[in-house]
Scaffold this motif. Structure first.
Motif: not given
Length: 105
Positions: A4, A96, A61, A65, A94, A6
């Motif tokens: 992921i 992939d 993910k 978090k 966000i 960000e």
């Protein structure tokens, strides 16, 4: 396998750009020390002194978090958080990313 990415693009309030840069630097250092953070970094625009890019690649993910919440808990209470320096809401994305596209061959 997918990781992921960000991406945060933000603009500092005039007069807070040095403070924002210090806050982003502390977030990068904190995230890079976390187990499931692949890599974190920030950059300042080459033609706009107020514009910053902040990116992190997480294992998944759930890691994103967990690390983000931990960062807010541990760092925001000490320095007021990134939002205190921003002129408006940041642009956050966000994505992939395939692991093979992240790993240098």
């Amino acid at each position: 396998m997918v990781e992921i990415l960000e991406t945060v693009v933000c603009s500092a309030k005039p007069g807070t750009e040095a403070r924002l840069e210090r806050i982003l630097s502390s977030r990068v250092e904190f995230r890079n020390r976390q187990k499931n953070c692949i890599r974190s970094w920030y950059a300042k625009s080459s033609d706009d002194e107020y514009l910053f890019l902040f990116q992190t690649i997480f294992k998944d993910k759930e890691s994103m978090k967990t690390i983000s919440e931990l960062s807010r808990e541990k760092l925001d209470s000490n320095d007021g958080g990134v939002e205190s320096c921003l002129i408006g809401p940041p642009l956050v994305g966000i994505f992939d990313v395939k692991k093979e596209n992240v790993t240098k061959s």
